[in-house]
Structures are given as structure tokens and as C-alpha cells.
Enzyme design. Structure first.
Site, short mmCIF file in Angstrom:
data_model
loop_
_atom_site.label_atom_id
_atom_site.label_comp_id
_atom_site.label_asym_id
_atom_site.label_seq_id
_atom_site.Cartn_x
_atom_site.Cartn_y
_atom_site.Cartn_z
N LYS A 98 -35.06 58.01 23.84
CA LYS A 98 -35.39 59.34 23.33
C LYS A 98 -35.41 59.38 21.80
CE LYS A 98 -33.54 61.73 27.40
NZ LYS A 98 -32.45 62.58 27.94
N ASP A 112 -30.89 55.30 27.70
CA ASP A 112 -31.75 56.48 27.87
C ASP A 112 -31.81 57.28 26.57
OD1 ASP A 112 -31.71 59.67 29.05
OD2 ASP A 112 -33.29 58.31 29.71
N GLY A 155 -24.01 65.24 40.76
CA GLY A 155 -25.42 64.90 40.56
C GLY A 155 -25.86 64.83 39.12
#
Length: 818
Positions: free
Chosen positions: A682, A678, A664
Site C-alpha cells: 500500500k 500488505d 474475521g
């Protein structure tokens, strides 16, 4: 008329003197001015050293004298054209020869009275003001050197002479009536009625400027120094200290009494009497407004104006049963100290009259103890009074501000902040004017005390926060659970109640103006909620118009972020981990910031970077307090850090990624992590917070998705193709290991450019020990330069992200309470 004064640091070098002249020039066009100068930086100390050497019979004073002459002659050659140098050089040499004669006399007779020392020290200001006057004239300006001894009349208390204001004011006015040129005045010195040279004490040049300002009824007194004005605290001890725009004479006097060295009490007296504003300005930052000190200053937005301190303090305690009800004890005590010429800084007395404690300079504690015990020897012998107790190695910390009297709880905040930080208080004093609260603490705690008080007063009853939540996935559900768990504690301890008034997911929405039951809110929404329509949700939230409303976006939807501007414009604060708004166009980012500022609401997104780690708030605090970002290095992907912390030589990269997905750690499609976008969002947000105007396309991103693994491709097909590239990644891991290094996927901001790449770091690098899904951010700033600030911890996960969102909500609650 304006009076300007420039200190030694402002005229320490020729280039600085040129800058000073450029500061003076505009004033000549706007108003009549006079300028007071200190000695060149460090010269007064050199003069004192030379006199001490001569007094000791050490001919080394001649070496210092030669260096002093060279320094001043070099200044003449740098500042004045060749055609005009000879006369100026001759005068400088004449003064140096005069100084040499005096020093030689001290050397021969081995005697240096205060009268002689004053005369020796006077050469610093006489040389500097004369040279600067000639430099100003060399630039075609009408200027005249004024030796203040001609007009500043004092008594003969050498070393700290008192001003005869009646005579001085008359002489100054008479002089200026017949001298229209720019007067370049010597600071620090005057003369007695018999014509002997005197000095007027600590910060004498500032005092000289104030004396002239008062005599001439100047409109303004400007003190030019090397700092940006009166600071909230000593910036050497409190890195986040900032300039106070305005303060009263009384506030400035209190701060200066307790150690603020920008201005001294004596300087303010002539200006205060004549209601002349005093500006504290920075020679090295002349466009900065600085601080104005006047009787018109209020600054009502600040409870206190500053925090100051004094070190090397001793606390003496006089106590005993025989003191109770006895008239005249205090008179005897402080009369004794006065006879010993010992100044009392702070006094604290118990209402029972059983004890009196007072603070003095540490160097005089033994002298004071002996004198008091001699005065009270009979009381001590008869045990009516204890021996004098002396506590040494102490400091005084004081908060100062006229607005304290209008803000109950100020002392509670002060002592609470100190107590929470484990700082013990030895004594407390506060005057009836409520202008100053002082505490005596251990000297080792002073820096800590200054910082915690600064945070308590400068940085950062029951309020109801009305929360509207969109997104009830893992983060949203975790947030609701945290609010429920902390509800009672927040209400009782923080005086904050959090009501969740509205919730929504992609299918349903539900409102309850009185607050939803947190345990059943999501289930109730799914059961009885209306069909989700984002416009309906926003319209209902805005129409409710509840105070302290906070919109919480726990989605990753761009559609939701498109409503942010309207939300902020409706006086609703926003808290969000959704990066889409702040990593969109620069224009949108700025628009949202401006909307929040305009409406006085909060737009908080701490969890945009590093989940619950305090990255953005820390960065903003540094910037707001005057720091500047030099560079940022960061590992910002918990997923990629887990992968490269796990990946070892001999492992199959594709299998490591599969394992991460199975646990996960990755997105459903791992390419959404491996492509680096991603991380790019940031670091883009951090770059913008640091003040850079960047777009997402400006960031150089090294994608870890091989070319043939991109495009329309099922996840299983992606893994099949990725297997072909295992050898490439294994080679990188093997090469790094051979150098005893580890692979890290790093974002770097340097020299205004941002890049993201896979690299390796050695064992000395902070990234080397990073493990699991942690994030780490290194902030290199002007303050944290040699040793960058390190922020490290879990950078992903519903729980830590929800905790960060919750912290932002509470932050808004605390803001509402202040």
C-alpha cells in the site's frame, strides 16, 4: 523585434537582476529586443510614503530616503565591477539628490500636487532601469538606458495620463532607427507636450512595454512576472488553480477587469490592435511555457478559461412603479454616476423596467446613493421611486471563456455549483457575446465560490457502462448488490446505466451481452456457466467490443493482473482493489499507466489503499493541480490497527491476535498481516503515486512475526510459538503506556525513503485516537504543510471496499458523460 518587461518582483534583489540578465542574453542572439523595467520591488510605495510624510511635515521621510539611497547603491556595488562603479554611483547620487530637493520642497510648502507626485514616483523606474542598463553593459553587452520620457508623449492628466499614440509611435520609431543597442527602458512614465513628467496609471510598466511593442510592430510582447502565467483562478484562494496555456485578448481582458492582476486591460490595447501575441512568463521559473494571449488562441478543450473575482463591491438598486415605460431613466441614472466620476462594474435590469441594479466600488456607495436620490428627488417624494437600496460587503465572481457560446448549460453548471454549496446570488449579468457570466455574492462566500466553480469547470446524456467482473467473493457480491440497489437512481439522476455483461470466479464464467440479472447472476453462473478459463474470458470480453467497457478485478490474483495491459490496449477501462499490479515492478506500473493514457481509458484503483477512503484520487488531484508531496504518514492495516487498539498492558499478545482472527479481522494465516507486506504494498503504491520510482524491495519493513514463527508452520503451531514472545510485546505496550502513548504500526514516506515500523504516538498525534479497524493517512504537501491533510475511516471490509470500487465505476461514467 521582441519587447520584454520585468516587474518589480523580478528585480527586487541583486540576484534576481542577475537572473533577469541571464533570461535576456539568449534573446540578444536570436532577435533584436528591448527591455522595459519597473522600479525595484516596493520602491514606488516607498516614494509615495516619503511624499506623504513630507506633505505632513514629518521629517521621517529623510530616513526612508537614506534607506532608498543605500538600497540602490548596494545594488550598484553588487552588480557592477569596481572599475566602473564610480560613474554609476555618481549618477545614482545625483538622482537621489534631485529627489531629495523635491521632497524638501514638499516638506516646506506642505503641498503635493499630482504633477509633483508623478515626478517623485518617476525616480523608481529611472533608478532601476539606469542601474540595470549599467549592469548589462558591465557583462560586455551593448546596452543603452532609455528614459521613456524622451519618446512617450502624453496629455497632462497627471496620475493617469493618456497616450498621444500618433506622436509617441513616431518618436519611438525615429529613436530606434538610430539606436541599435539593447534599449533598457523605464516603465510607467512619460512626458507631456510641455516636457512635464507624467505617469500612465495602474500597471504602467506593462502598458509602456505594450506601447513600444505596438510602435515597433514587435513580433512578441513578453510580460515577466512572479507567477506561471494566467491562472484558472487566484492561486491564493484556489489551491488547485493551474496555468491556462492560451487565451484570447478578449478573455484576458475580461479576467483582468474582474480582478486578475497578472495583466491589465490597458496593456492589451496596443498589442491587440497590432495582433501582437502577449506571453505571460515567470522570472523565477523561466523554462515554464506560461500563457500566450493572442487572436489565434482557442483552447477548445476548456469551456471556460478562468474564474476571477472582485471584492469590496456594493450593489445599488433603483426601483419603483414610476420607472416602468419612462424614457430616459437609465440616461439620468448613469449620467449622474458619470458626473460623480463613479465607474459602474456590472448592470442588471429586469425586463419589466421596474428595477435596475448595478455594482460599484464599495467605497463610493454612499456618494452614489446621495447623488442618485438628489437626481430623482421628485420621483422619490411622489413615491414613484423607492429610496436607493444599498447592499454592501459583496463580491463579484465571474467565469470567462469564448467557448461558453458553444456549450449549452454552462450557466446551469455555474449556478448549480453555487447553489449546491449554499451560496446565494444577489445579481447576475451576462453579455450577448457569452464571453462572461458574472454573479454578485456575499463577500464572505467568495473563496468558497471560487473553489466550487473551479471544481465544477476544471476538475473532474445517459450512458451505458458495460461491466465485466472477475471475482465473486465477498467484495464482488457486495458490489453486485450495490449496483442493483442504485440502478434506478443512477439511471434517473446521473443518466448512467450499469450493465454487468460478464462475471467469473475461479471455477465458472458467464456472459450476457444485454446484461445479467443482478439478483441471480452468481447463482446462474454457477448453474449454467462455462468452466473458467481466463484467456477465454478475456478474449470474449475484447471481442464483444462494447462501448464504455469496464473490467472490474475483485480478486487478489497475479494471473489476472497479467492481462491488464492487453485489456487497456483494447480500450477497456479497469477498476480494481487488487494491489498486485501496482505493487509489482515499477516497469509494469508505468506500462499500465502509459497504456491507459495512450488509449484514453481509465485505470482506477482507489481501493488499493484504504478500501473506500478517497486517498489516491485526492493525492492525484493535488499533484495534477501543481502541489508536491513532502511526506506521508499512515496506518494502512485495519487488522493491525484493530490488534494494537485492543492490545493493552497486561494482555497476552497472542490471545489478542487469536481474538482478531476469530472475528474475521485477519487473514486465515495471521502472519500474512503481521509480516507487514500488505502495508508495504500500500505505501509503495502511494509512494509511486507521489512520483517516486520505488520497488517493493526498497521499503524497509519491520515484520511483527518473530524469527522462530516464520517459514513452513501450521497456524496452530504459529500461535504456540507466538506465546513465547508475549513478554516482548507486553513490554512495548507497558513502556508506551508509561509515556501516555499508544502503539501503532505505521508506514512513513520521508525524504524519498519509505519505511514501516511499530512505534508509539502521544496524545497530540492524529494516530492516537485511531480505533477499531480504521485507517488514517496524513498527506504533507507544499500546500498542506503546517497542517497536513488527514484522511481517516474504515480501511477494510467487503462493504466499504465494494463501495470504493463502485465509486470508481461511477467516476468513469461521469467521465464518459463530460
Amino acid at each position: 523585434m521582441k519587447i520584454l518587461k520585468f516587474g518589480g518582483s523580478s528585480v527586487g534583489k541583486s540576484e534576481r537582476i542577475r537572473s533577469v540578465i541571464e533570461i535576456i542574453k539568449p534573446g540578444l542572439k536570436e532577435d533584436s529586443i528591448a527591455v522595459v523595467f519597473s522600479a525595484f520591488g516596493g520602491v514606488t510605495d516607498v516614494l509615495i510614503t516619503m511624499s506623504a510624510l513630507a506633505l505632513a511635515g514629518n521629517s521621517e521621510y529623510k530616513t526612508h530616503l537614506q534607506a532608498l539611497e543605500t538600497r540602490h547603491l548596494d545594488a550598484v556595488r553588487d552588480l557592477i565591477g569596481i572599475q566602473k562603479q564610480s560613474g554609476v554611483i555618481a549618477q545614482v547620487k545625483f538622482m537621489i539628490n534631485e529627489l531629495e530637493d523635491v521632497l524638501h520642497g514638499v516638506f516646506l510648502v506642505k503641498e503635493r500636487t499630482l504633477r509633483t507626485l508623478d515626478y517623485i514616483m518617476s525616480f523608481g523606474e529611472r533608478l532601476s532601469a539606469f542601474i540595470i542598463a549599467e549592469a548589462i553593459k558591465d557583462q560586455g553587452l551593448a546596452a543603452e538606458f532609455l528614459d521613456a520620457r524622451l519618446v512617450v508623449r502624453t496629455d497632462n492628466h497627471f496620475g493617469n495620463a493618456r497616450i498621444d499614440f500618433q506622436t509617441t509611435n513616431r518618436l519611438i520609431r525615429e529613436y530606434f532607427d538610430v539606436h541599435g543597442e539593447l534599449q533598457v527602458i523605464t516603465g510607467f512614465i512619460g512626458s507631456s507636450s510641455s516636457g512635464e513628467t507624467t505617469t500612465i496609471g495602474r500597471s504602467g510598466s506593462d502598458y509602456t512595454a505594450a506601447i513600444f511593442a505596438g510602435a515597433l510592430k514587435a513580433s512578441t510582447l513578453e510580460i515577466w512576472t512572479d507567477v506561471d502565467g494566467m491562472m484558472t483562478a487566484d492561486p491564493r484562494k484556489v489551491k488547485k488553480a493551474f496555468t491556462v496555456k492560451e487565451m484570447s485578448y478578449e478573455e484576458a481582458m475580461e479576467l483582468s477587469h474582474f480582478g486578475a492582476k497578472v495583466i491589465f486591460p490597458a496593456t492589451m490595447q496596443p498589442a491587440m490592435v497590432n495582433h501582437i501575441p502577449i506571453w505571460i512568463k515567470n522570472t523565477f521559473n523561466p523554462t515554464f511555457a506560461g500563457t500566450v494571449i493572442s487572436d489565434q488562441s482557442n483552447g477548445r478543450d476548456l469551456i471556460i478559461k478562468g474564474i476571477s473575482s472582485m471584492d469590496k463591491i456594493s450593489l445599488l438598486s433603483v426601483q419603483g412603479s414610476g420607472l416602468v415605460g419612462v424614457v430616459g431613466v437609465s440616461m439620468r441614472l448613469f449620467g449622474t454616476l458619470a458626473k460623480e466620476n463613479i465607474s459602474v462594474i456590472l448592470i442588471s435590469q429586469a425586463s419589466s423596467e421596474h428595477s435596475i441594479c448595478f455594482a460599484i466600488e464599495g467605497s463610493k456607495s454612499n456618494q452614489a446613493k446621495r447623488a442618485i436620490e438628489k437626481e430623482f428627488q421628485y420621483e422619490i417624494r411622489s413615491q414613484e421611486m423607492d429610496e436607493v437600496k444599498v447592499e454592501e460587503h459583496l463580491s463579484i465572481v465571474a467565469i470567462v471563456g469564448e467557448n461558453m457560446k458553444h456549450n449549452p448549460g454552462t450557466s446551469g453548471r455555474m449556478f448549480g455549483a453555487l447553489g449546491k454549496s449554499g451560496i446565494n446570488i444577489n445579481a447576475i449579468a451576462q453579455g450577448s457575446s457569452e464571453l462572461n457570466i458574472s454573479a454578485v455574492i456575499h463577500q464572505q462566500d467568495i473563496a468558497k465560490a471560487l473553489n466550487v466553480l473551479h471544481e465544477a469547470f476544471f476538475l473532474s446524456d445517459r450512458k451505458v457502462l458495460n461491466v465485466f467482473l472477475v471475482g465473486t467473493g465477498l467484495i464482488g457480491k457486495s458490489l453486485l448488490a450495490m449496483i442493483q440497489k442504485q440502478y434506478n437512481q443512477l439511471a434517473s439522476q446521473n443518466h448512467i446505466e450499469v450493465h454487468v455483461v460478464g462475471i467469473a470466479n475461479s471455477k465458472k464464467l458467464l456472459f450476457n451481452e444485454d446484461g445479467l440479472g443482478l439478483e441471480v447472476a452468481v447463482a446462474q453462473m454457477l448453474e449454467v456457466g462455462e468452466a473458467m478459463n481466463l484467456n477465454t474470458y478475456m478474449g470474449t470480453m475484447m471481442s464483444l467490443n462494447l462501448s464504455n467497457s469496464i473490467f472490474v478485478d475483485c480478486t487478489s490474483s497475479t494471473e489476472v493482473t497479467d492481462h491488464y495491459e492487453a485489456i487497456l490496449s483494447s480500450n477497456i477501462s479497469i477498476v480494481t482493489p487488487n494491489k498486485k499490479a501496482n505493487s509489482g515492478s515499477m516497469q509494469k506500473y508505468q506500462t499500465l499507466k502509459q497504456a491507459a493514457q495512450k488509449r484514453g481509458v481509465k485505470f482506477l484503483y482507489e481501493t488499493n489503499v484504504g478500501a473506500g477512503l478517497p486517498v489516491i484520487n485526492t493525492l492525484n488531484d493535488l499533484l495534477i493541480s501543481g502541489d508536491a508531496v513532502i511526506g506521508i504518514e499512515a496506518v494502512l492495516s485495519g487488522t493491525l490497527n484493530y490488534i494494537f487498539s485492543t492490545f493493552q498492558p497486561g494482555d497476552q499478545f497472542s490471545e489478542v491476535v487469536k481474538a482478531a482472527k476469530a472475528k474475521g479481522y485477519t487473514e486465515p494465516d495471521p502472519r500474512d498481516d503481521l509480516n507487514g507486506m500488505d502495508v508495504a504494498r500500500k505505501i509503495l503504491i502511494l509512494s509511486r503515486e507521489a512520483g517516486l520510482s520505488l520497488e517493493l524491495g526498497d521499503i524497509q519493513v519491520e515484520s511483527l512475526v518473530p524469527e522462530d514463527c516464520r517459514g513452513e508452520l501450521a497456524v496452530d503451531a504459529f500461535f504456540t510459538k507466538l506465546e513465547k514472545h508475549n513478554s516482548y510485546f507486553e513490554k512495548l505496550a507497558t513502556e508506551a503506556a508509561s509515556r501516555n502513548e499508544k502503539l501503532r504500526y505505521m508506514a512513513v514516506l520521508k525524504d524519498g525513503k519509505t519505511s514501516i515500523r511499530l512505534g508509539s504516538v502521544n496524545a497530540q498525534h492524529p494516530f492516537y485516537s485511531l480505533s477499531g479497524s480504521d485507517n488514517i493517512i496524513l498527506l504533507t504537501t507544499e500546500r498542506y504543510n503546517e497542517r497536513p491533510m488527514v484522511i481517516r475511516g474504515p480501511g477494510a471490509g467487503a462493504e466499504v471496499t465494494a463501495a470504493g470500487v463502485f465509486a470508481d465505476i461511477i467516476r468513469i461514467g461521469n467521465y464518459a458523460n463530460n
